[in-house]
Enzyme design. Structure first.
Site, PDB file in Angstrom:
ATOM      1  N   SER A 139     -34.680  93.034  15.876  1.00  9.85           N
ATOM      2  CA  SER A 139     -35.272  93.315  14.566  1.00  9.85           C
ATOM      3  C   SER A 139     -34.548  94.469  13.910  1.00  9.85           C
ATOM      4  O   SER A 139     -33.958  95.333  14.581  1.00  9.85           O
ATOM      5  CB  SER A 139     -36.750  93.687  14.734  1.00  9.85           C
ATOM      6  OG  SER A 139     -37.301  94.209  13.541  1.00  9.85           O
ATOM      7  N   TYR A 152     -43.922  98.286  18.196  1.00 12.53           N
ATOM      8  CA  TYR A 152     -43.097  97.090  18.052  1.00 12.53           C
ATOM      9  C   TYR A 152     -41.643  97.503  17.876  1.00 12.53           C
ATOM     10  O   TYR A 152     -40.737  96.959  18.521  1.00 12.53           O
ATOM     11  CB  TYR A 152     -43.566  96.275  16.843  1.00 12.53           C
ATOM     12  CG  TYR A 152     -42.649  95.134  16.452  1.00 12.53           C
ATOM     13  CD1 TYR A 152     -42.712  93.914  17.107  1.00 12.53           C
ATOM     14  CD2 TYR A 152     -41.722  95.288  15.418  1.00 12.53           C
ATOM     15  CE1 TYR A 152     -41.871  92.863  16.748  1.00 12.53           C
ATOM     16  CE2 TYR A 152     -40.879  94.251  15.058  1.00 12.53           C
ATOM     17  CZ  TYR A 152     -40.965  93.033  15.726  1.00 12.53           C
ATOM     18  OH  TYR A 152     -40.121  92.008  15.366  1.00 12.53           O
TER      19      TYR A 152
END
Length: 253
Positions: A139, A152
């Site tokens: 990500s 996250y």
């Protein structure tokens, strides 16, 4: 890395980016094995594909991982690509109102530890193939964090580091190539809570970028806005952090 004639395992392949990966590789003449926790949704996804095997599977279940690996060894000994796409994200602030430790444990287990476990167990099978690949889906937040996705982002940073080490290690003596794709915000159900529908790129763009990376052996794929954030980080880490946390006053130099 060849883009046709592969047998490809895609975890989290029943929706979002995972389903787009499946569609893209299915269209190019590969056999795709898609997994997901929800059997009904998995079957609906499989109905959109031609050459597919759906398998209900939860990546965090150690016993289920052993059973999946055994099934793949017995039924799909030609498996040569693993796309680690299944993930979990929690949107919250580190202000004490949420159980950060519990949420972080879930994310680290799903986004990091489960991937290491599955890759390690499948490596002996992949190493038998003439051409093989492992893909991790990281990500933009693995490069520069966003405070709404604190743990996250940390899990994806760990995945990014692991992927680089895996690539170096396997590049020494095996035929297994290691790819990492780092999407920005994507328009999926997964990111709907933080504005994916308004500000996210289409999941098909992520899938198309991965296929293109296979064709050119581009191992680190900075898709969409991720490339801009990465380049900004190289010139000014503070500016990149501000860009990922707009409207927030940061106590950084």
């Amino acid at each position: 890395m060849k883009t046709t004639g592969n047998t490809i395992l895609i975890t989290g392949g029943s929706a979002g980016i995972g389903l787009e990966f499946a569609k893209a590789f299915d269209a190019k003449g590969n056999h795709v094995i898609i997994t997901g926790r929800n059997g009904e949704r998995l079957q609906k996804a499989a109905a959109q594909l031609k050459n597919v095997t759906p398998i209900v599977y939860d990546v965090v279940d150690k016993k289920a991982t052993d059973e999946l690996v055994t099934r793949l060894q017995n039924e799909f000994p030609q498996l040569n690509v693993v796309i680690n796409n299944a993930g979990k994200a929690s949107y919250y602030n580190l202000d004490g109102d949420s159980d950060a430790a519990e949420l972080a444990e879930e994310e680290i287990t799903t986004n990091y530890l489960a991937i290491i476990r599955l890759n390690q167990k499948l490596l002996p099978l992949l190493q038998k193939a003439d051409s093989a690949a492992i893909v991790t889906v990281s990500s933009i937040a693995g490069l520069v964090p966003n405070h709404f996705l604190p743990t996250y982002a940390a899990s994806k940073a760990a995945l990014h580091s692991y992927t680089q080490s895996l690539r170096i290690t396997l590049g020494k003596s095996t035929n297994v190539k290691v790819f990492e794709i780092l999407p920005p915000l994507v328009d999926t159900e997964f990111s709907a809570e933080i504005g994916g529908a308004t500000n996210g790129i289409p999941p098909k763009q992520v899938a198309d970028d991965l296929v293109a990376a296979f064709e050119t052996d581009t191992y680190e794929i900075l898709t969409g806005r991720t490339a801009d954030i990465f380049n900004l980080f190289l010139s000014s880490p503070a500016a990149a952090l501000q860009a990922m946390n707009p409207g927030v006053e940061l106590n950084v130099a």
